[in-house]
Design a protein around this motif. Structure first.
Motif, PDB file in Angstrom:
ATOM      1  N   UNK A   1       0.839  -1.200   0.000  1.00 13.58           N
ATOM      2  CA  UNK A   1       0.000   0.000   0.000  1.00 13.58           C
ATOM      3  C   UNK A   1       0.874   1.249   0.000  1.00 13.58           C
ATOM      4  N   UNK A   2       1.912   1.234   0.828  1.00 12.18           N
ATOM      5  CA  UNK A   2       2.819   2.368   0.897  1.00 12.18           C
ATOM      6  C   UNK A   2       3.526   2.602  -0.429  1.00 12.18           C
ATOM      7  N   UNK A   3       4.032   1.504  -0.998  1.00 10.94           N
ATOM      8  CA  UNK A   3       4.763   1.637  -2.267  1.00 10.94           C
ATOM      9  C   UNK A   3       3.841   2.134  -3.371  1.00 10.94           C
ATOM     10  N   UNK A   4       2.617   1.615  -3.397  1.00 11.00           N
ATOM     11  CA  UNK A   4       1.664   2.044  -4.419  1.00 11.00           C
ATOM     12  C   UNK A   4       1.402   3.534  -4.274  1.00 11.00           C
ATOM     13  N   UNK A   5       1.288   4.000  -3.011  1.00  9.34           N
ATOM     14  CA  UNK A   5       1.056   5.420  -2.774  1.00  9.34           C
ATOM     15  C   UNK A   5       2.199   6.249  -3.338  1.00  9.34           C
ATOM     16  N   UNK A   6       3.441   5.776  -3.118  1.00 11.20           N
ATOM     17  CA  UNK A   6       4.603   6.500  -3.632  1.00 11.20           C
ATOM     18  C   UNK A   6       4.619   6.497  -5.154  1.00 11.20           C
ATOM     19  N   UNK A   7       4.308   5.331  -5.740  1.00 14.42           N
ATOM     20  CA  UNK A   7       4.344   5.231  -7.195  1.00 14.42           C
ATOM     21  C   UNK A   7       3.251   6.076  -7.841  1.00 14.42           C
ATOM     22  N   UNK A   8       2.260   6.426  -7.058  1.00 12.68           N
ATOM     23  CA  UNK A   8       1.132   7.178  -7.579  1.00 12.68           C
ATOM     24  C   UNK A   8       1.480   8.658  -7.761  1.00 12.68           C
ATOM     25  N   UNK A   9       2.584   9.102  -7.112  1.00 15.15           N
ATOM     26  CA  UNK A   9       3.038  10.475  -7.344  1.00 15.15           C
ATOM     27  C   UNK A   9       3.589  10.576  -8.754  1.00 15.15           C
ATOM     28  N   UNK A  10       3.715  11.818  -9.203  1.00 16.17           N
ATOM     29  CA  UNK A  10       4.328  12.024 -10.515  1.00 16.17           C
ATOM     30  C   UNK A  10       5.827  11.725 -10.386  1.00 16.17           C
ATOM     31  N   UNK A  11       6.289  10.738 -11.110  1.00 20.73           N
ATOM     32  CA  UNK A  11       7.691  10.326 -11.006  1.00 20.73           C
ATOM     33  C   UNK A  11       8.322  10.333 -12.384  1.00 20.73           C
ATOM     34  N   UNK A  12       9.623  10.584 -12.404  1.00 16.70           N
ATOM     35  CA  UNK A  12      10.310  10.454 -13.679  1.00 16.70           C
ATOM     36  C   UNK A  12      10.533   8.958 -13.931  1.00 16.70           C
ATOM     37  N   UNK A  13      10.247   8.510 -15.149  1.00 13.52           N
ATOM     38  CA  UNK A  13      10.427   7.102 -15.499  1.00 13.52           C
ATOM     39  C   UNK A  13       9.531   6.176 -14.697  1.00 13.52           C
ATOM     40  N   UNK A  14       8.266   6.579 -14.543  1.00 11.09           N
ATOM     41  CA  UNK A  14       7.385   5.798 -13.657  1.00 11.09           C
ATOM     42  C   UNK A  14       7.196   4.369 -14.158  1.00 11.09           C
ATOM     43  N   UNK A  15       7.194   4.162 -15.478  1.00 10.97           N
ATOM     44  CA  UNK A  15       7.016   2.802 -16.002  1.00 10.97           C
ATOM     45  C   UNK A  15       8.148   1.898 -15.526  1.00 10.97           C
ATOM     46  N   UNK A  16       9.359   2.461 -15.549  1.00  9.94           N
ATOM     47  CA  UNK A  16      10.513   1.663 -15.118  1.00  9.94           C
ATOM     48  C   UNK A  16      10.309   1.188 -13.686  1.00  9.94           C
ATOM     49  N   UNK A  17       9.888   2.131 -12.814  1.00  8.78           N
ATOM     50  CA  UNK A  17       9.687   1.760 -11.408  1.00  8.78           C
ATOM     51  C   UNK A  17       8.628   0.667 -11.273  1.00  8.78           C
ATOM     52  N   UNK A  18       7.568   0.828 -12.082  1.00  7.29           N
ATOM     53  CA  UNK A  18       6.481  -0.159 -11.967  1.00  7.29           C
ATOM     54  C   UNK A  18       6.939  -1.536 -12.443  1.00  7.29           C
ATOM     55  N   UNK A  19       7.720  -1.553 -13.527  1.00 13.68           N
ATOM     56  CA  UNK A  19       8.212  -2.841 -14.028  1.00 13.68           C
ATOM     57  C   UNK A  19       9.143  -3.475 -13.013  1.00 13.68           C
ATOM     58  N   UNK A  20      10.013  -2.636 -12.422  1.00 16.85           N
ATOM     59  CA  UNK A  20      10.951  -3.163 -11.433  1.00 16.85           C
ATOM     60  C   UNK A  20      10.193  -3.785 -10.257  1.00 16.85           C
ATOM     61  N   UNK A  21       9.081  -3.154  -9.865  1.00 13.83           N
ATOM     62  CA  UNK A  21       8.282  -3.691  -8.760  1.00 13.83           C
ATOM     63  C   UNK A  21       7.803  -5.108  -9.049  1.00 13.83           C
ATOM     64  N   UNK A  22       7.603  -5.391 -10.330  1.00 15.15           N
ATOM     65  CA  UNK A  22       7.003  -6.669 -10.677  1.00 15.15           C
ATOM     66  C   UNK A  22       8.048  -7.765 -10.889  1.00 15.15           C
ATOM     67  N   UNK A  23       9.328  -7.376 -10.986  1.00 14.01           N
ATOM     68  CA  UNK A  23      10.337  -8.399 -11.295  1.00 14.01           C
ATOM     69  C   UNK A  23      10.436  -9.533 -10.262  1.00 14.01           C
ATOM     70  N   UNK A  24      10.363  -9.227  -8.955  1.00 14.30           N
ATOM     71  CA  UNK A  24      10.453 -10.352  -8.016  1.00 14.30           C
ATOM     72  C   UNK A  24       9.359 -11.395  -8.271  1.00 14.30           C
TER      73      UNK A  24
ATOM     74  N   UNK B   1       5.966 -11.124  -3.375  1.00 19.23           N
ATOM     75  CA  UNK B   1       4.585 -10.721  -3.645  1.00 19.23           C
ATOM     76  C   UNK B   1       4.274  -9.261  -3.399  1.00 19.23           C
ATOM     77  N   UNK B   2       5.169  -8.527  -2.723  1.00 22.44           N
ATOM     78  CA  UNK B   2       4.863  -7.136  -2.409  1.00 22.44           C
ATOM     79  C   UNK B   2       4.617  -6.313  -3.678  1.00 22.44           C
ATOM     80  N   UNK B   3       5.509  -6.452  -4.654  1.00 22.31           N
ATOM     81  CA  UNK B   3       5.381  -5.673  -5.885  1.00 22.31           C
ATOM     82  C   UNK B   3       4.093  -5.970  -6.622  1.00 22.31           C
ATOM     83  N   UNK B   4       3.735  -7.239  -6.631  1.00 22.04           N
ATOM     84  CA  UNK B   4       2.506  -7.669  -7.295  1.00 22.04           C
ATOM     85  C   UNK B   4       1.297  -6.962  -6.683  1.00 22.04           C
ATOM     86  N   UNK B   5       1.219  -6.997  -5.358  1.00 21.65           N
ATOM     87  CA  UNK B   5       0.094  -6.344  -4.684  1.00 21.65           C
ATOM     88  C   UNK B   5       0.149  -4.840  -4.865  1.00 21.65           C
ATOM     89  N   UNK B   6       1.366  -4.290  -4.866  1.00 22.80           N
ATOM     90  CA  UNK B   6       1.501  -2.843  -5.041  1.00 22.80           C
ATOM     91  C   UNK B   6       0.909  -2.415  -6.380  1.00 22.80           C
TER      92      UNK B   6
END
Lengths: 442, 342
Positions: B133-156, B212-217
């Motif tokens: 939940x926390x990570x999703x909240x952070x990713x929801x801000x405007x970020x540079x290269x947000x797709x990269x961060x989201x993909x990285x979250x899913x790698x585990x 599983x954290x990234x998946x849920x995020x």
């Protein structure tokens, strides 16, 4: 009308796709057949070629020693495929279910010594009687006896056995101020594993920093038990593990190791155990012949010439396998011929030369030559003679149907609790007891 | 922020609408457009039959496959659980009635496994969802290269259990593992992660959390982006800070999503198997020398394939099934409560 024409066109397309797919599939099948026959004998012949499959676990060394290629050259109409399942605890249940289903078995199936009694007592009707096909006197008596039913049916031919020695790090022994000569060392602990453990106490007094005497208490237990005739079952198949003198003696030796800081506390065949070899964190390991290749691989170049081999306190056997021919196989005649050939003394000697798996046929002993690399790796120790001497005096051991799970309960529950959780030997014994009760469904 | 939210929200709603309405509409149109020329003819009867039967033919594959690979094994397992069946003697089953179940309920190993499943489930699911939940909240801000961060979250999540667990096993190795090495700098004595009771459960949980954290995020993130921005704007006008917005806007709006992830994670935790098995190494199905991290899944595997007692293993399987039904029922009750309170 429009709909019907569309439908018929669609049907036509469907039929075309179906025809194409089946054609393609058939094409694939043909291709792969051609491919395998071409690689088998260089493109010649190829008509009526029989593919034999052999199911094994771990490294059997047949492929490594080039035996399959050699056999295919001798018999151009045969091609051989090996199906390897690395873990025994996965391989055996799978094989059991396939045997009973009567389908899916390989033409030849390997059987580990810990499972041979279960196979003999419950699966004998699923295997071809190989005793009629071979001269049984080629093998060590106790080896064939393990694979033979009460009414004389032999369901498996012996492959390797696991005669025991002690592999030790000469350099570490020297630093600890101990004897380094292999014959004098062997004399020091001859006859009793307790003497070997006593030497460990001496080693720990001046141990080079970061090293222990032995890799684990379980390895001492298994090695010691391998020299006892009385294990978990008596001759009639009754469970006697908690009264067995062999178990008691081996347990006591292991307990001394577990409670006296001389063990590196590793679990055998874990990645951390491999690291232990690489780092040289223990000075000795009980090594059945099949383990020599393992040590060589895991210790790497850094260990070359530092390892040496001495005779074990008692003649003991640890491990070894059989190969059997399931009656469900389609090519029984060819499979029997291959199984005979693979386990014949000459071929067993070739496997030893490559993999150091020790033959179960004494006729091979005179011609044994370990690979030059192995000899120099282990300080030119007379490996062949040490193992042959041990092999000839190994006592006959009685196995039972649940040998493997009982053994696991003692080493991986009982001994591990004492060694790694700091429980007392009595607590460890009771934990193993509860576990074995569960195993036997009592 | 606004535009990306709307862009993501829009296709979601249209995709939702699509599968339900379109095929039916098309079929209806064709049915009305071409009336059968002669109601008694063979072709028209075939046509009507096609209208009625085709849908069943289209959904049949699932039910056939489910029947063959789901239902039959389920019932067969129930049959097995009432018998004494050994792996080496599948032909020699003897009727045992409820003995396997009685045996199970009186076995300390079963209760131990049940307890471990519960504790490992809690200490892996709770931190995992909170962190997600926390990570999703952070990713929801405007970020540079947000797709990269989201993909990285899913790698585990994309790595295999085996590979991940092998690495973790080495990290947690008590002699020379990286975690003990780091602890050594803060003056903590090496911990035997695999054999200590809480240490091993913590280690197993950490593998689950990592995977599983990234998946849920990402699930939370998707739901967050569907929250209308005017809610945040009006909250901001009322003087709510970031944290207050999160508490009073984001979390209530995410409630159905959170409930969904809780249900999925609970089911996953009940069936936990691969991580502890591989973490245990050679005889992993024991779950440690004192069964300190043996879950129900491992206990079933050990009974069935380690020991070869298929009857008892089947009884465990059915008990697990019943436990899952109870869990599902509790979830249903909680969901209803929450809906009413809303």
């Amino acid at each position: 009308m429009r709909t019907s024409t569309r439908r018929s066109r669609r049907l036509g397309a469907l039929a075309a796709v179906a025809a194409l797919t089946t054609g393609l599939l058939a094409g694939c099948a043909n291709d792969s057949n051609d491919g395998s026959s071409a690689s088998g004998d260089g493109g010649g012949g190829g008509k009526g070629k029989t593919t034999l499959t052999i199911g094994t676990f771990g490294v059997f060394g047949y492929k490594q020693a080039g035996l399959y290629d050699e056999y295919m050259k001798l018999h151009p109409d045969i091609s051989i495929k090996e199906n390897v399942t690395t873990r025994t605890d996965v391989y055996w249940p799978k094989t059991l279910t396939r045997l009973q289903a009567g389908s899916g078995t390989d033409d030849i199936q390997a059987i580990e010594v810990g499972n041979i009694t279960e196979a003999v007592q419950t699966q004998a009707d699923k295997f071809v009687d190989l005793g009629k096909e071979v001269d049984k006197s080629q093998w060590l008596d106790w080896k064939t006896a393990q694979a033979t039913t009460k009414d004389g049916k032999t369901i498996g031919l012996g492959t390797d056995i696991g005669p025991m020695a002690i592999c030790y790090r000469k350099d570490l022994f020297e630093k600890a101020g101990l004897e380094t000569d292999r014959t004098k060392l062997a004399a020091q602990w001859k006859g009793d594993w307790a003497k070997y453990v006593d030497l460990g106490k001496q080693y720990m007094k001046k141990a080079p920093s970061g090293t222990k005497f032995v890799d684990s208490a379980s390895s001492v237990y298994n090695a010691a038990l391998g020299g006892e005739s009385e294990r978990y079952y008596d001759k009639d198949g009754n469970v006697i593990w908690d009264k067995s003198t062999g178990v008691k003696k081996s347990w006591n030796a292991a307990m001394t190791v577990a409670t006296s800081n001389m063990s590196a506390k590793l679990k055998q065949f874990d990645p951390t155990w491999d690291q232990g070899f690489a780092k040289g964190s223990f000075a000795t390991v009980a090594c059945p012949a099949w383990m020599m290749g393992y040590i060589q691989e895991k210790s790497g170049d850094a260990g070359k010439g530092k390892w040496d081999v001495a005779a074990a306190p008692t003649a003991a056997n640890w491990g070894g396998s059989f190969i059997g021919v399931p009656t469900a196989g389609k090519h029984q005649k060819e499979a029997i011929a291959l199984a005979k050939w693979l386990t014949a003394p000459e071929q067993q000697a070739k496997v030893f030369a490559k993999q150091a798996s020790f033959p179960s046929t004494p006729a091979a002993y005179d011609s044994l030559k370990p690979a030059a690399a192995t000899t120099s790796y282990f300080s030119d120790a007379p490996i062949t003679q040490i193992f042959a001497d041990s092999a000839k005096t190994i006592p006959v051991q009685n196995f039972g149907t649940k040998d493997q799970p009982i053994g696991t309960a003692i080493t991986d529950v009982g001994i591990l609790q004492v060694e790694q959780k700091g429980k007392s030997p009595d607590q460890g014994w009771n934990a193993a007891k509860a576990e074995i009760k569960d195993v036997l469904g009592q | 922020m606004t535009s990306s939210k709307q862009a993501l929200a829009h296709p979601a709603t249209s995709a939702d609408a699509a599968p339900g309405s379109q095929p039916g509409a098309a079929r209806g149109a064709r049915g009305r457009g071409t009336p059968p020329p002669d109601p008694g003819s063979w072709r028209s009867r075939l046509y009507r039959w096609d209208m009625k039967a085709s849908p069943y033919a289209f959904i049949a594959p699932f039910f056939v496959i489910f029947g063959a690979f789901g239902l039959v094994p389920l019932l067969y397992t129930a049959w097995y659980s009432l018998h004494n069946v050994q792996l080496s003697g599948l032909d020699h089953q003897t009727w045992a009635g409820l003995d396997n179940y009685k045996n199970l309920l009186s076995s300390e190993f079963f209760w131990n496994a049940l307890e471990n499943t519960f504790t490992i489930g809690v200490i892996s699911t709770v931190p995992q969802l909170v962190m997600a939940l926390g990570i999703a909240h952070l990713l929801n801000y405007r970020l540079r290269g947000s797709t990269v961060w989201r993909v990285v979250m899913l790698t585990p999540y994309a790595t295999s259990v085996a590979a991940a667990t092998l690495v973790f096993t080495l990290l947690y190795s008590w002699d020379g593992g990286m975690i003990n090495w780091l602890l050594h700098f803060v003056g903590v004595h090496p911990i035997n992660w695999r054999e200590s009771d809480w240490g091993s459960q913590f280690a197993v949980s950490s593998i689950v959390i990592w995977r599983w954290t990234g998946y849920n995020a990402l699930i939370y993130l998707a739901a967050m982006q569907a929250i209308p921005t005017d809610l945040y704007e009006s909250a901001a006008l009322d003087g709510a800070g970031r944290w207050q917005q999160f508490r009073h806007v984001t979390v209530p709006m995410l409630r159905p999503t959170i409930l969904f992830t809780v249900v999925v994670s609970t089911i996953g935790a009940t069936q936990l198997f691969g991580e502890p098995l591989l973490f245990g190494g050679v005889s992993g199905s024991k779950g440690g020398s004192a069964h300190q991290y043996q879950t129900l899944g491992l206990y079933m595997y050990d009974q069935g394939w380690g020991i070869g007692n298929l009857g008892k293993a089947s009884a465990i399987a059915w008990t697990m099934f019943l436990i899952l039904l109870i869990v599902a029922a509790i979830n249903l009750l909680v969901t209803r409560r929450l809906r009413k309170s809303q």
